[in-house]
Design a protein around this motif. Structure first.
Motif, PDB file in Angstrom:
ATOM      1  N   VAL A  55      39.382 -40.443   4.073  1.00  0.00           N
ATOM      2  CA  VAL A  55      38.786 -41.402   2.951  1.00  0.00           C
ATOM      3  C   VAL A  55      37.538 -40.571   2.346  1.00  0.00           C
ATOM      4  N   ALA A  56      36.637 -39.747   3.099  1.00  0.00           N
ATOM      5  CA  ALA A  56      35.736 -39.194   2.804  1.00  0.00           C
ATOM      6  C   ALA A  56      36.207 -38.031   1.629  1.00  0.00           C
ATOM      7  N   GLN A  57      37.284 -37.540   1.744  1.00  0.00           N
ATOM      8  CA  GLN A  57      37.808 -36.334   0.976  1.00  0.00           C
ATOM      9  C   GLN A  57      38.475 -37.151  -0.389  1.00  0.00           C
ATOM     10  N   GLU A  58      38.897 -38.432  -0.224  1.00  0.00           N
ATOM     11  CA  GLU A  58      39.502 -39.064  -1.514  1.00  0.00           C
ATOM     12  C   GLU A  58      38.410 -39.407  -2.166  1.00  0.00           C
ATOM     13  N   ARG A  59      37.270 -39.968  -1.610  1.00  0.00           N
ATOM     14  CA  ARG A  59      36.253 -40.545  -2.537  1.00  0.00           C
ATOM     15  C   ARG A  59      35.053 -39.615  -2.778  1.00  0.00           C
ATOM     16  N   GLU A  60      35.323 -38.235  -2.268  1.00  0.00           N
ATOM     17  CA  GLU A  60      34.483 -37.148  -2.415  1.00  0.00           C
ATOM     18  C   GLU A  60      33.131 -37.316  -1.998  1.00  0.00           C
ATOM     19  N   LEU A  61      33.061 -37.949  -0.916  1.00  0.00           N
ATOM     20  CA  LEU A  61      31.704 -38.353  -0.293  1.00  0.00           C
ATOM     21  C   LEU A  61      30.894 -36.808   0.329  1.00  0.00           C
ATOM     22  N   HIS A  62      31.650 -35.580   0.081  1.00  0.00           N
ATOM     23  CA  HIS A  62      30.831 -34.687   0.549  1.00  0.00           C
ATOM     24  C   HIS A  62      30.018 -34.198  -0.395  1.00  0.00           C
ATOM     25  N   LEU A  63      30.194 -34.634  -1.780  1.00  0.00           N
ATOM     26  CA  LEU A  63      29.463 -34.413  -2.993  1.00  0.00           C
ATOM     27  C   LEU A  63      28.151 -35.054  -2.817  1.00  0.00           C
ATOM     28  N   VAL A  64      28.261 -36.243  -2.222  1.00  0.00           N
ATOM     29  CA  VAL A  64      27.157 -37.055  -2.105  1.00  0.00           C
ATOM     30  C   VAL A  64      26.066 -36.235  -1.116  1.00  0.00           C
ATOM     31  N   ALA A  65      26.712 -35.520  -0.221  1.00  0.00           N
ATOM     32  CA  ALA A  65      25.901 -35.191   0.716  1.00  0.00           C
ATOM     33  C   ALA A  65      25.390 -33.755   0.479  1.00  0.00           C
ATOM     34  N   GLY A  66      25.771 -33.489  -0.819  1.00  0.00           N
ATOM     35  CA  GLY A  66      25.067 -32.021  -1.316  1.00  0.00           C
ATOM     36  C   GLY A  66      26.214 -30.837  -1.357  1.00  0.00           C
ATOM     37  N   HIS A  67      27.247 -31.076  -0.756  1.00  0.00           N
ATOM     38  CA  HIS A  67      28.157 -29.999  -0.693  1.00  0.00           C
ATOM     39  C   HIS A  67      29.473 -29.982  -1.450  1.00  0.00           C
ATOM     40  N   THR A  68      29.751 -28.952  -2.177  1.00  0.00           N
ATOM     41  CA  THR A  68      30.617 -28.751  -3.084  1.00  0.00           C
ATOM     42  C   THR A  68      32.065 -28.614  -2.257  1.00  0.00           C
TER      43      THR A  68
END
Length: 309
Positions: A102-115
């Motif tokens: 889910v985190a990968q599909e919704r690109e939640l890592h970008l919210v955390a400041g990671h590319t």
């Protein structure tokens, strides 16, 4: 919407035990009666609660009776807690995978400041980024082999074995995978092992799908000259024996595995006994013919050696 479906699928697979408030990572059978002081009243299907209920740690006082009874208790409890540990590991892997997917599909890592998703997930889990994708792959295999049913999947506790069986299901189908597992369990039991290894399962899968007779070459009238085969084609009489040996192992040996016989008994005990008696009679006839054939081969070898001398 796809993310919601993924979460729903994960929740369906990972249904919590009724008493999961005790410890949601502990399989249900080890928590029977843990949510109530009256353990027997709240046991599942009328069974006695597990000795490990409520995360209880055993002591020497729990192991009583004759030496034989103590040995039985120790052996059964070791198997029980080992299997429970493996199921808890699957529980953890599947839940981690759902969260990561889910985190990968919704690109939640970008919210955390990671590319980079893997770098972010690795930092959260305190593992190398490459292990993030290995975890996701293992979760996919756990889901795939669940189609085999609990009686077979309980023997697939290692990631390497799960990988083999997931590939068999994908390439050869569920029925073939069930035959491979049944045969693997039977051979592992004969070898004194609790579960089949990945190499054993891979070997059985290869044997079951290998053609008994080399496939005939197909070419047109104007195609290139045929390539000389690396090995001579066996005579029809020899090929018949080869097919007989392969067929016996696939059609007879696998259905006689303990788990397969137990399943047949549960389905129809009367018919199972009748078929086994018929099979026994046929096997006796085959043994007589096999003995005669072996003697003929031995006699031929002796004559050949005598003439050579």
């Amino acid at each position: 919407m796809s993310g919601n479906r993924l979460i729903a699928a994960g929740n369906k697979r990972l249904r919590k035990a009724p008493d999961s408030a005790v410890d949601p990572a502990v399989p249900a059978e080890l928590q029977k009666g843990a949510a109530s002081p009256d353990a027997k009243q709240n046991s599942v299907d009328g069974q006695e609660p597990s000795v490990f209920a409520r995360g209880r740690i055993l002591s020497a006082d729990d192991i009583t009776g004759t030496p034989e009874e103590q040995l039985t208790f120790v052996t059964e409890r070791l198997h029980e807690i080992d299997l429970a540990g493996k199921r808890a590991e699957d529980f953890i892997v599947l839940n981690k995978a759902v969260l990561l997917e889910v985190a990968q599909e919704r690109e939640l890592h970008l919210v955390a400041g990671h590319t980079n998703f893997a770098v972010w997930a690795g930092s959260v889990l305190d593992v190398e980024p490459k292990y993030v994708f290995e975890l996701l792959q293992d979760a996919a295999r756990i889901r795939a082999i669940s189609e085999l049913g609990p009686d077979l999947t309980q023997h697939l506790t290692r990631a390497s074995a799960r990988k083999v069986m997931a590939e068999v299901i994908a390439s050869q189908g569920l029925e073939t995978a069930q035959v491979v597992m049944t045969e693997g369990i039977a051979q592992a039991t004969e070898q004194g092992k609790r579960r089949p290894t990945a190499s054993l399962l891979a070997s059985i899968a290869k044997e079951l799908t290998a053609p008994s007779i080399p496939a005939q070459e197909k070419r047109s009238e104007i195609s290139d000259p045929p390539v000389t085969p690396t090995a001579p084609v066996a005579p029809a009489e020899v090929a018949a024996l080869e097919r007989a040996a392969a067929s016996l192992k696939e059609r007879v040996y696998s259905p006689l595995a303990p788990s397969a016989v137990q399943a047949a008994l549960e389905a129809d005990p009367v018919a199972t006994r009748e078929h086994l008696e018929r099979l026994d009679a046929e096997v006796q006839r085959v043994v007589k013919r096999l003995t005669a054939a072996t003697r003929a081969v031995d006699a031929a070898s002796e004559r050949s050696e005598a003439s050579a001398d």
